[in-house]
Design a protein around this motif. Structure first.
Motif, PDB file in Angstrom:
ATOM      1  N   HIS A 206     -23.281 -29.032  18.324  1.00 32.08           N
ATOM      2  CA  HIS A 206     -24.037 -30.090  17.648  1.00 32.08           C
ATOM      3  C   HIS A 206     -23.199 -30.787  16.578  1.00 32.08           C
ATOM      4  N   ASN A 207     -22.659 -30.012  15.661  1.00 28.61           N
ATOM      5  CA  ASN A 207     -21.724 -30.547  14.667  1.00 28.61           C
ATOM      6  C   ASN A 207     -20.307 -30.236  15.101  1.00 28.61           C
ATOM      7  N   LEU A 208     -19.359 -30.862  14.435  1.00 32.41           N
ATOM      8  CA  LEU A 208     -17.959 -30.686  14.838  1.00 32.41           C
ATOM      9  C   LEU A 208     -17.418 -29.341  14.377  1.00 32.41           C
ATOM     10  N   TRP A 209     -16.429 -28.870  15.098  1.00 37.43           N
ATOM     11  CA  TRP A 209     -15.734 -27.627  14.739  1.00 37.43           C
ATOM     12  C   TRP A 209     -15.212 -27.733  13.315  1.00 37.43           C
ATOM     13  N   ARG A 454     -24.425 -40.985  18.958  1.00 38.22           N
ATOM     14  CA  ARG A 454     -23.113 -40.372  19.205  1.00 38.22           C
ATOM     15  C   ARG A 454     -22.458 -39.870  17.921  1.00 38.22           C
ATOM     16  N   ILE A 455     -23.064 -40.090  16.775  1.00 40.28           N
ATOM     17  CA  ILE A 455     -22.449 -39.699  15.502  1.00 40.28           C
ATOM     18  C   ILE A 455     -22.496 -38.178  15.359  1.00 40.28           C
ATOM     19  N   LYS A 456     -21.360 -37.604  14.984  1.00 42.75           N
ATOM     20  CA  LYS A 456     -21.285 -36.167  14.720  1.00 42.75           C
ATOM     21  C   LYS A 456     -20.656 -35.929  13.351  1.00 42.75           C
ATOM     22  N   TYR A 457     -20.994 -34.767  12.789  1.00 38.12           N
ATOM     23  CA  TYR A 457     -20.630 -34.478  11.403  1.00 38.12           C
ATOM     24  C   TYR A 457     -19.733 -33.252  11.305  1.00 38.12           C
ATOM     25  N   ARG A 458     -18.849 -33.320  10.324  1.00 43.07           N
ATOM     26  CA  ARG A 458     -18.016 -32.172   9.968  1.00 43.07           C
ATOM     27  C   ARG A 458     -18.090 -32.013   8.455  1.00 43.07           C
ATOM     28  N   ASN A 459     -18.537 -30.841   8.014  1.00 46.83           N
ATOM     29  CA  ASN A 459     -18.712 -30.571   6.579  1.00 46.83           C
ATOM     30  C   ASN A 459     -19.567 -31.642   5.904  1.00 46.83           C
ATOM     31  N   GLY A 460     -20.586 -32.113   6.626  1.00 45.77           N
ATOM     32  CA  GLY A 460     -21.539 -33.047   6.053  1.00 45.77           C
ATOM     33  C   GLY A 460     -21.160 -34.508   6.145  1.00 45.77           C
ATOM     34  N   SER A 461     -19.977 -34.830   6.665  1.00 41.05           N
ATOM     35  CA  SER A 461     -19.538 -36.226   6.756  1.00 41.05           C
ATOM     36  C   SER A 461     -19.353 -36.633   8.213  1.00 41.05           C
TER      37      SER A 461
END
Length: 505
Positions: A206-209, A454-461
């Motif tokens: 769901h979110n990025l690695w 299509r937007i995905k998040y890493r550490n909230g961004s």
């Protein structure tokens, strides 16, 4: 001779006077696959198998009707294999996968033992799962037992204690984990590689690695091959012609001098990944092998000139010789998915600096300081993930076309995220997953524009994330998704977000 209409059993006509007793007996119950008994046995076996599959479907549907839910990953796999996944799950549903962060052991109320240790890998393998929490083992005077009273061999679980246990001694092993959320993005979308299975359910992170990753490293300029250089490349002066004028990279012939020979399998690397750097401002490194990180020589100057032995002409997108790379892959790395470092990393559980291997003579290491993506993931989850057949676009540097491969953990392609086809002349490398398609997307048709779905998040961004599809007209560029959800392009040797996908089969 005549035969029955359904399973082709041999019949003996009343007026048959030519068939011998031995022929008749062999035809009835001989060991040959054409005998009646063998045909009956095969038909009964097929019927049993069909009944088992039908009963599995009935059982799973019954469970759904009576409100029961799957409790384990094996339960989920059973539902998928029975073809009932869409009755249990919806696209967009989320599964939580645990990833081990540590295992500790402590002595509880004990008189005979004074200390205890545990090997984390052995313990997880023995338990068959990663699950945050405590596991209690109690000694009954003869054997160790778990919480439900089952006898266990704690040595095989990697538990070592000091002292001699007495009745009532106990040990607590604690697992700690992080949680990874995976979305259901398609049901019966992907085709299992194993023809024995026909159903599937595709999941994507769901979110990025947590870390950004490189698709593939900038590649070597030149590879020393045994056919051309049976004794390796000797020390001396060499030149090459650069024929890809871009930015400050000016066409022309350039020379350099190596003081140490390069063995067969070694490489010459130009240190550049920016067209704003002139070739004469770049330096050369040499390596003994494709996987070597220690150089033979470094900081070798490049100057304009034609002295020494010519290594050939470096073209923009194609190689002019088997040992001379193209300019775009020298500068930006390769956008060939099947040869990428990222694909290797996604499908290994090996330790850092132990899993990468070159896929071509020009390949260079990337992401090697990271442990494999599969490291410490719940083995019960990994046990239900199967191989599927995928197609991936090839770029101009690989003569275009589509490549078919077997994938376990993979990146999504451009059409799979509703962003259209990369090169219509070749067909399409996949079809849109329901999760990204009409009704979920902001777009009314497949397109490259901004799409919040299509937007995905890493550490909230919101962050860029890789696709596996190359930019087809460039040998070193890869498609990715922009933080706005639009289609984007990055150099293969850049680092950005990763959202792996996998399939329960």
């Amino acid at each position: 001779m005549s035969y029955t209409p359904n399973i082709n059993l041999m019949l003996t006509p009343e007026d048959d006077t030519s068939t011998t007793f031995k022929q008749w007996r062999t035809g009835m119950n001989g060991e040959d696959s054409d005998s009646n008994m063998m045909k009956i046995d095969e038909a009964v076996g097929a019927l049993d198998e069909h009944c088992d599959r039908l009963q599995a479907k009935v059982d799973t549907v019954s469970s759904k009707v009576f409100g029961e839910s799957p409790q384990t990953w094996a339960d989920v796999q059973t539902i998928v294999r029975s073809g009932a996944a869409s009755q249990y799950f919806d696209v967009g549903d989320q599964f939580i996968v645990e990833r081990l962060t540590g295992v500790t052991a402590s002595v509880g109320e004990s008189e005979g033992i004074s200390a205890v240790t545990v090997d984390s890998n052995t313990f997880v393998d023995g338990m068959g799962e990663v699950h945050a929490g405590d596991y209690l083992f109690t000694y009954d005077g003869v054997s160790w037992r778990n919480e439900v009273g089952e006898i266990v061999n704690i040595e095989t679980l990697g538990i070592t204690y000091t002292g001699t246990p007495t009745a009532g001694d106990n040990i607590t092993v604690t697992e700690a984990s992080t949680q990874l959320a995976f979305d259901v993005i398609g049901i019966d979308h992907d085709t299992p590689a194993d023809a024995n299975h026909t159903h599937s359910m595709t999941l994507q992170l769901h979110n990025l690695w947590s870390s950004t990753m490189t698709y593939d490293a900038a590649e070597a300029m030149f590879a020393v091959d045994a056919e051309t250089y049976p004794d390796g490349l000797p020390a001396g002066t060499y030149n090459f012609t650069w024929n890809y004028a871009t930015g400050s990279m000016v066409n022309g012939t350039y020379q350099f001098t190596i003081e140490q020979p390069i063995p067969i399998g070694g490489q010459i690397v130009i240190e550049t990944n920016s067209s704003s750097t002139a070739i004469t401002s770049c330096k050369i490194k040499t390596y003994a092998t494709a996987g070597a990180t220690k150089t033979i020589e470094t900081n070798i100057a490049i100057i304009t000139g034609t002295e020494g032995t010519s290594l050939g002409t470096i073209l923009s997108t194609t190689s002019s010789a088997t040992n001379l790379n193209c300019a775009q892959r020298i500068m930006w790395g390769s956008n060939n998915w099947s040869e990428s470092s990222l694909r290797q990393w996604l499908n290994t559980d090996a330790a850092a600096n132990s899993w990468w291997e070159p896929k071509t003579v020009f390949d260079r290491p990337a992401n090697t300081d990271s442990v494999g993506f599969l490291k410490d993931l719940d083995p019960a989850f990994l046990d239900v993930i199967g191989d599927v057949t995928k197609t991936t676009q090839l770029s101009v540097s690989d003569d275009y076309g589509l490549e078919t491969s077997t994938e376990r953990f993979f990146l999504l392609s451009r059409p799979e995220v509703y962003a259209g086809t990369e090169r219509s002349a070749d067909g399409t490398d996949g079809t849109v997953y329901v999760y990204y398609g009409a009704g979920y997307s902001d777009l009314t048709a497949p397109g490259t524009g901004a799409d919040s779905n299509r937007i995905k998040y890493r550490n909230g961004s919101a962050t860029y994330w890789w696709l596996r599809t190359p930019h087809s007209t460039v040998g070193g560029h890869v498609r990715n998704v922009h933080p706005t959800g639009s289609l984007n392009i990055y150099n293969a040797n850049n680092s950005t977000g990763v959202a792996p996908a996998c399939v329960i089969v």
